[in-house]
Scaffold this active site. Structure first.
Site, PDB file in Angstrom:
ATOM      1  N   ARG A  75       0.866  -1.180   0.000  1.00 44.62           N
ATOM      2  CA  ARG A  75       0.000   0.000   0.000  1.00 44.62           C
ATOM      3  C   ARG A  75       0.900   1.226   0.000  1.00 44.62           C
ATOM      4  O   ARG A  75       1.985   1.214   0.594  1.00 44.62           O
ATOM      5  CB  ARG A  75      -0.898   0.027   1.247  1.00 44.62           C
ATOM      6  CG  ARG A  75      -2.018  -1.015   1.265  1.00 44.62           C
ATOM      7  CD  ARG A  75      -3.127  -0.677   0.265  1.00 44.62           C
ATOM      8  NE  ARG A  75      -4.216  -1.650   0.291  1.00 44.62           N
ATOM      9  CZ  ARG A  75      -4.281  -2.722  -0.499  1.00 44.62           C
ATOM     10  NH1 ARG A  75      -3.336  -2.978  -1.368  1.00 44.62           N
ATOM     11  NH2 ARG A  75      -5.321  -3.554  -0.417  1.00 44.62           N
ATOM     12  N   GLU A  82      -3.475   7.550  -4.035  1.00 39.36           N
ATOM     13  CA  GLU A  82      -3.919   7.055  -5.338  1.00 39.36           C
ATOM     14  C   GLU A  82      -5.427   7.233  -5.528  1.00 39.36           C
ATOM     15  O   GLU A  82      -6.172   7.134  -4.554  1.00 39.36           O
ATOM     16  CB  GLU A  82      -3.510   5.587  -5.536  1.00 39.36           C
ATOM     17  CG  GLU A  82      -4.126   4.610  -4.570  1.00 39.36           C
ATOM     18  CD  GLU A  82      -3.611   3.181  -4.771  1.00 39.36           C
ATOM     19  OE1 GLU A  82      -2.387   2.960  -4.780  1.00 39.36           O
ATOM     20  OE2 GLU A  82      -4.468   2.281  -4.911  1.00 39.36           O
ATOM     21  N   HIS A  95      -1.621   0.422  -9.649  1.00 48.47           N
ATOM     22  CA  HIS A  95      -2.189  -0.614  -8.752  1.00 48.47           C
ATOM     23  C   HIS A  95      -2.732  -1.808  -9.544  1.00 48.47           C
ATOM     24  O   HIS A  95      -3.924  -2.118  -9.487  1.00 48.47           O
ATOM     25  CB  HIS A  95      -3.278   0.005  -7.856  1.00 48.47           C
ATOM     26  CG  HIS A  95      -3.508  -0.782  -6.592  1.00 48.47           C
ATOM     27  ND1 HIS A  95      -3.878  -0.196  -5.409  1.00 48.47           N
ATOM     28  CD2 HIS A  95      -3.417  -2.107  -6.337  1.00 48.47           C
ATOM     29  CE1 HIS A  95      -4.017  -1.132  -4.475  1.00 48.47           C
ATOM     30  NE2 HIS A  95      -3.735  -2.303  -5.024  1.00 48.47           N
TER      31      HIS A  95
HETATM   32  C1  8YV Z   1      -6.481  -4.586  -5.389  1.00 48.65           C
HETATM   33  C2  8YV Z   1      -4.890  -5.384  -3.735  1.00 48.65           C
HETATM   34  O1  8YV Z   1      -6.733  -3.885  -4.256  1.00 48.65           O
HETATM   35  O2  8YV Z   1      -5.788  -7.445  -3.060  1.00 48.65           O
HETATM   36  C3  8YV Z   1      -5.301  -6.377  -2.725  1.00 48.65           C
HETATM   37  O3  8YV Z   1      -5.125  -6.086  -1.526  1.00 48.65           O
HETATM   38  O4  8YV Z   1      -4.247  -4.440  -3.458  1.00 48.65           O
HETATM   39  C4  8YV Z   1      -5.293  -5.523  -5.155  1.00 48.65           C
HETATM   40  O5  8YV Z   1      -5.490  -6.802  -5.463  1.00 48.65           O
HETATM   41  C5  8YV Z   1      -7.736  -5.238  -5.713  1.00 48.65           C
HETATM   42  O6  8YV Z   1      -7.598  -5.872  -6.912  1.00 48.65           O
HETATM   43  C6  8YV Z   1      -8.866  -4.231  -5.815  1.00 48.65           C
HETATM   44  O7  8YV Z   1     -10.080  -4.872  -5.864  1.00 48.65           O
END
Ligand code: 8YV
Length: 326
Positions: free
Chosen positions: A240, A269, A287
């Site tokens: 993150r 973001e 992301h």
């Molecule tokens: C995306 C992620 O947030 O799984 C997580 O924690 O950071 C990513 O896979 C996810 O795809 C958003 O739906």
């Protein structure tokens, strides 16, 4: 008898909708609008379940206004959008989507690591700008990946999948730091050695961050950690954005204190710190860690199965808490 109502808060793979439809009355978001908190609360009225993306903040104040809500199922492994204690206290089940994205996300860590170490984004921009006129011995020199020391901060499932790639695929010397040390058998399988956080930053040629984000891990990499790194080292963040102090990182990159950074996640973001955007020695992706077709489908299916499991069959598949039902 009418079916229980659930809210699918974002646009998701059609397979997940098909899976949910026989069991529930669905309110969906096919336009993938980003709802305000007030809109989300309004849409949750009368809903017993929510299919969440990982971006919707679910806390005590929201739950107090949504008395019928029984479960929130994140389509992500990260769940820093959930206040788990508040959900447990309110009798609301929380679930995430682990395992199904482990290998895809580990692939992305390596994609960024390699692109950063070998300066791929910068090299492509150089070529596209028409600057490549001749070969020269010192053009776009990067750092090696094979045989280098890979430092992994956070050694859960994804960290271990990254370690396996590094050790077995690239002959890397893998070191890691984590809240708790792995048992000896797992360390031997992934071929990783436990070190202090300080030693990780000092020794690693390539650092990868896969720590779960929480107030405790906010800016776990700041100026002090970056100052320990080698000038030829790189850092990759697929966890993150809030794990790194982006201003400190941008300053270090601008001064070439480290070779480069590969970032898939950002503190604000989808807004990007302008200090980072101005730099050549950073690889930036929006992301997309889990963004392969099959994996996104599997994540959506798992979130749907958590809703069906909890609301229809009485048991979530991948629960994060054990609330006393509302
Ligand atoms: C995306 C992620 O947030 O799984 C997580 O924690 O950071 C990513 O896979 C996810 O795809 C958003 O739906």
């Amino acid at each position: 008898m009418s079916k229980p109502a659930i809210l699918v808060a974002r646009a998701v793979a059609p397979e997940a909708i098909d899976r949910l439809r026989p069991h529930f009355e669905l309110e969906t978001n096919p336009d993938d609008a980003i709802w305000s908190r007030e809109e989300l609360i309004a849409k949750l009225q009368g809903k017993v379940g929510a299919f969440t993306s990982g971006g919707e903040r679910i806390d005590a104040a929201l739950l107090a206004q949504c008395p019928e809500l029984k479960i929130c199922a994140n389509m992500s492994v990260g769940y820093n959008n959930f206040d788990i204690d508040a959900m447990t206290a309110a009798g609301v089940q929380a679930t995430n989507a682990p395992d199904v994205l482990t290998e895809t996300t580990a692939d992305m860590a390596f994609t960024l690591l390699m692109a950063t170490a070998r300066r791929v984004s910068e090299a492509e921009a150089y070529l596209r700008a028409g600057l490549w006129k001749k070969m020269s011995f010192d053009m776009l020199l990067g750092s090696d990946i094979h045989g280098a020391t890979l430092g992994i901060l956070g050694m859960g499932r994804i960290g271990q999948a990254i370690a396996r790639r590094g050790a077995h695929g690239f002959g890397m010397n893998v070191i890691y730091h984590n809240r708790s040390q792995l048992d000896a058998a797992t360390e031997a399988t992934v071929k990783a050695r436990y070190v202090s956080k300080q030693d990780l930053f000092k020794q690693a040629d390539h650092v990868v961050l896969v720590v779960p984000y929480s107030p405790a891990s906010h800016h776990t990499v700041a100026a002090a950690e970056i100052a320990l790194m080698k000038p030829t080292a790189t850092i990759v963040n697929i966890g993150r954005g809030g794990l790194i102090d982006e201003d400190a990182l941008a300053a270090a990159l601008a001064a070439n204190k480290i070779l480069g950074a590969g970032l898939d996640v950002f503190e604000g973001e989808p807004k990007i710190n302008p200090g980072l955007l101005a730099l050549k020695n950073v690889v930036l992706t929006p992301h997309i860690g889990s963004a392969s077709g099959p994996t996104r489908k599997a994540m959506a299916t798992l979130a749907a199965d958590n809703l069906i499991g909890y609301l229809i069959n009485g048991k979530a598949v991948t629960p994060l808490n054990s609330p006393k039902p509302r």
